[in-house]
Design an enzyme around this catalytic site. Structure first.
Site, PDB file in Angstrom:
ATOM      1  N   GLY A 194       0.817  -1.214   0.000  1.00  0.00           N
ATOM      2  CA  GLY A 194       0.000   0.000   0.000  1.00  0.00           C
ATOM      3  C   GLY A 194       0.849   1.262   0.000  1.00  0.00           C
ATOM      4  O   GLY A 194       0.525   2.244  -0.683  1.00  0.00           O
ATOM      5  N   ASN A 231      -8.129   3.920   8.487  1.00  0.00           N
ATOM      6  CA  ASN A 231      -7.526   2.791   9.200  1.00  0.00           C
ATOM      7  C   ASN A 231      -7.625   2.899  10.716  1.00  0.00           C
ATOM      8  O   ASN A 231      -7.472   1.918  11.418  1.00  0.00           O
ATOM      9  CB  ASN A 231      -6.054   2.618   8.802  1.00  0.00           C
ATOM     10  CG  ASN A 231      -5.282   3.910   8.829  1.00  0.00           C
ATOM     11  OD1 ASN A 231      -5.664   4.890   8.184  1.00  0.00           O
ATOM     12  ND2 ASN A 231      -4.203   3.947   9.575  1.00  0.00           N
ATOM     13  N   GLN A 277      -7.718  -0.415   3.431  1.00  0.00           N
ATOM     14  CA  GLN A 277      -8.579  -0.982   4.483  1.00  0.00           C
ATOM     15  C   GLN A 277      -9.966  -1.350   3.949  1.00  0.00           C
ATOM     16  O   GLN A 277     -10.778  -1.909   4.691  1.00  0.00           O
ATOM     17  CB  GLN A 277      -8.734   0.012   5.646  1.00  0.00           C
ATOM     18  CG  GLN A 277      -7.444   0.314   6.385  1.00  0.00           C
ATOM     19  CD  GLN A 277      -6.945  -0.847   7.258  1.00  0.00           C
ATOM     20  OE1 GLN A 277      -7.673  -1.795   7.548  1.00  0.00           O
ATOM     21  NE2 GLN A 277      -5.695  -0.769   7.666  1.00  0.00           N
ATOM     22  N   SER A 308      -3.424  -3.513  -0.662  1.00  0.00           N
ATOM     23  CA  SER A 308      -2.304  -4.188  -0.007  1.00  0.00           C
ATOM     24  C   SER A 308      -2.736  -5.600   0.372  1.00  0.00           C
ATOM     25  O   SER A 308      -3.829  -5.794   0.900  1.00  0.00           O
ATOM     26  CB  SER A 308      -1.925  -3.386   1.243  1.00  0.00           C
ATOM     27  OG  SER A 308      -0.944  -4.073   1.975  1.00  0.00           O
ATOM     28  N   HIS A 352      -1.431  -7.771   2.625  1.00  0.00           N
ATOM     29  CA  HIS A 352      -1.336  -8.292   4.001  1.00  0.00           C
ATOM     30  C   HIS A 352      -2.504  -7.887   4.892  1.00  0.00           C
ATOM     31  O   HIS A 352      -2.606  -8.333   6.035  1.00  0.00           O
ATOM     32  CB  HIS A 352       0.005  -7.923   4.654  1.00  0.00           C
ATOM     33  CG  HIS A 352       0.158  -6.500   5.099  1.00  0.00           C
ATOM     34  ND1 HIS A 352       0.008  -6.116   6.403  1.00  0.00           N
ATOM     35  CD2 HIS A 352       0.473  -5.379   4.424  1.00  0.00           C
ATOM     36  CE1 HIS A 352       0.232  -4.816   6.515  1.00  0.00           C
ATOM     37  NE2 HIS A 352       0.515  -4.338   5.326  1.00  0.00           N
ATOM     38  N   THR A 382      11.801  -7.412 -10.798  1.00  0.00           N
ATOM     39  CA  THR A 382      11.320  -8.770 -11.069  1.00  0.00           C
ATOM     40  C   THR A 382      10.129  -9.082 -10.166  1.00  0.00           C
ATOM     41  O   THR A 382      10.204  -8.927  -8.948  1.00  0.00           O
ATOM     42  CB  THR A 382      12.460  -9.785 -10.801  1.00  0.00           C
ATOM     43  OG1 THR A 382      13.577  -9.394 -11.598  1.00  0.00           O
ATOM     44  CG2 THR A 382      12.046 -11.205 -11.144  1.00  0.00           C
ATOM     45  N   CYS A 385       1.927   1.838  11.701  1.00  0.00           N
ATOM     46  CA  CYS A 385       3.204   2.458  11.378  1.00  0.00           C
ATOM     47  C   CYS A 385       3.695   3.346  12.508  1.00  0.00           C
ATOM     48  O   CYS A 385       4.876   3.583  12.632  1.00  0.00           O
ATOM     49  CB  CYS A 385       3.086   3.234  10.082  1.00  0.00           C
ATOM     50  SG  CYS A 385       2.355   2.221   8.816  1.00  0.00           S
TER      51      CYS A 385
HETATM   52  C1  LIG Z   1      -5.060   3.031   5.000  1.00  0.00           C
HETATM   53  C2  LIG Z   1      -3.704   2.462   4.787  1.00  0.00           C
HETATM   54  N1  LIG Z   1      -2.996   2.836   3.712  1.00  0.00           N
HETATM   55  C3  LIG Z   1      -1.772   2.352   3.463  1.00  0.00           C
HETATM   56  C4  LIG Z   1      -1.180   1.445   4.301  1.00  0.00           C
HETATM   57  C5  LIG Z   1       0.196   0.938   3.981  1.00  0.00           C
HETATM   58  O1  LIG Z   1       0.125  -0.351   3.439  1.00  0.00           O
HETATM   59  P1  LIG Z   1       1.412  -1.303   3.455  1.00  0.00           P
HETATM   60  O2  LIG Z   1       1.612  -1.730   4.871  1.00  0.00           O
HETATM   61  O3  LIG Z   1       1.049  -2.437   2.549  1.00  0.00           O
HETATM   62  O4  LIG Z   1       2.551  -0.513   2.934  1.00  0.00           O
HETATM   63  C6  LIG Z   1      -1.864   1.024   5.451  1.00  0.00           C
HETATM   64  C7  LIG Z   1      -1.229   0.099   6.409  1.00  0.00           C
HETATM   65  O5  LIG Z   1      -1.412   0.179   7.609  1.00  0.00           O
HETATM   66  C8  LIG Z   1      -3.159   1.537   5.689  1.00  0.00           C
HETATM   67  O6  LIG Z   1      -3.874   1.152   6.754  1.00  0.00           O
END
Ligand SMILES: Cc1ncc(COP(=O)(O)O)c(C=O)c1O
Length: 379
Positions: free
Chosen positions: A71, A151, A179, A199, A201, A237, A323
């Site tokens: 993401g 998020n 999200q 994303s 994960h 790649t 984060c």
């Molecule tokens: C709303 C939102 N955007 C972007 C991201 C970033 O995604 P990634 O962890 O795959 O870099 C997150 C991850 O917490 C998110 O919640």
């Protein structure tokens, strides 16, 4: 006692079947999709098949998605590449105060390069309206970036309405749907978005993998420069096992209506138990957002202490986005919604996933009540 994980908005455990697919791919499909030999041809076939599954999910054409490292990279690409490509048409960008850091930091960088950014302020429910976007649009606006689901609060933004507003303007419309994938129906055509980030994960797929949808009519320069992969729009790649795992995760997504119902039941259970125990709380955002997140203010309870105490009894919740978790920085999302500093320092995020059970949630709520009562006495 088993641990209770309630931080699915930060990341999700991988689905067992996804692990199986990735393991098989790693064993049997090591080829480089850009080489013409038999290993490369096999890898390319897996890449194409996976791209089809993932693009179908958001109603995009296969050629309209590129694979990225997640993401964050998708958001960086959408924002910086659009700004670079369209600066001749203007230098104004519209976004919001409640975006993820992977949107806010590239915007900060662009401001240092002479771009001007209008950050829309959410209302007390954490929402942004299409009217706000309409009022902020200028002749020199080149990009609008508004997330689909926040998020930290789980609040859903009116992306379709914003898409209607931006449709006839020169500005490119980007949404961070990280999200939203798996919770909301995403149809890029219906939403009128030009760029959309996902994303893997967050949906029981592998980490460090995502996609960026790029409307076929848009020319976006490569953010990662190098080889000609991803039709020259993202060098490097491709991670074929991970991509096959992402496609499997998409195919294994559960019916979102069923999930919404289940999560709404969990949210109700939490707030009802708090009320029954005379615990003073307020919901940050909207309790009936059709998503997996509940953000709650437990009045008088310091979130850092509460999170640590919950962690000590095997419960994982969050005091902010993944984060910034671990740092003591107050949430920029709650700060944008409220002036009350206590509220910002006394709020936690609880987020559910498909593995969350009612039994687990009952144990969690009981522990939460006990700890909150103890901490209230200590105050
Ligand atoms: C709303 C939102 N955007 C972007 C991201 C970033 O995604 P990634 O962890 O795959 O870099 C997150 C991850 O917490 C998110 O919640």
């Amino acid at each position: 006692m088993n641990n209770i994980y309630l931080n699915y908005a930060a990341t999700t455990p991988m689905d067992e079947k996804v692990i199986d697919v990735i393991t098989e791919e790693m064993k049997n499909d090591f080829g480089n999709a850009s080489t013409p030999d038999f290993t490369g041809r096999k890898a390319k076939a897996t890449l194409q098949k996976s791209r089809k599954i993932i693009s179908n999910r958001i109603n995009a054409q296969e050629k309209e998605i590129i694979f990225t490292s997640g993401g964050s990279e998708s958001n960086n690409t959408a924002i910086i590449s659009t700004a670079e490509a369209r600066s001749k048409y203007g230098k104004h960008i519209i976004s919001t105060q409640i975006e993820h850091e992977s949107v806010l930091k590239p915007l900060e960088y662009l401001e240092s390069q002479g771009f001007e950014v209008t950050y829309l302020k959410p209302n007390r429910q954490g929402q942004i309206t299409a009217d706000q976007v309409e009022n902020a649009l200028r002749d020199d606006t080149i990009l609008v970036s508004v997330m689909m689901v926040n998020n930290e609060t789980g609040v859903v933004m009116p992306i379709k309405e914003i898409g209607e507003v931006v449709k006839n303007h020169q500005a490119v419309f980007h949404t961070d749907a990280v999200q939203a994938l798996g919770m909301l129906n995403i149809d890029v055509k219906e939403l009128n978005v030009d760029l959309l980030s996902t994303s893997a994960h967050k949906i029981y797929g592998p980490k460090f993998l995502g996609t960026l949808y790029i409307n076929d009519e848009l020319i976006l320069p490569s953010f990662i420069r190098g080889g000609d992969q991803e039709t020259k729009r993202r060098a490097g790649t491709e991670n074929i096992p991970g991509i096959a795992g992402f496609a499997e995760a998409i195919e294994r997504l559960e019916d979102s209506q069923t999930l919404v119902k289940k999560y709404q039941g969990y949210k109700n259970m939490i707030v009802e138990t708090l009320s029954q125990n005379n615990i003073d709380y307020d919901v940050n955002g909207l309790i009936d957002s059709p998503t997996h997140v509940l953000n709650i203010w437990l009045k008088g309870i310091q979130r850092d202490i509460l999170i640590t105490r919950l962690d000590m009894v095997g419960v994982a919740v969050s005091g902010g986005s993944a984060c910034t978790a671990g740092s003591l920085e107050p949430s920029h999302v709650l700060k944008a919604m409220f002036d009350n500093e206590d509220r910002i320092n006394e709020s936690i995020r609880i987020s559910f996933g498909k593995m969350t059970t009612e039994d687990e949630l009952q144990i969690f709520v009981d522990k939460l009540v006990d700890i909150v009562k103890e901490l209230s006495k200590e105050n």
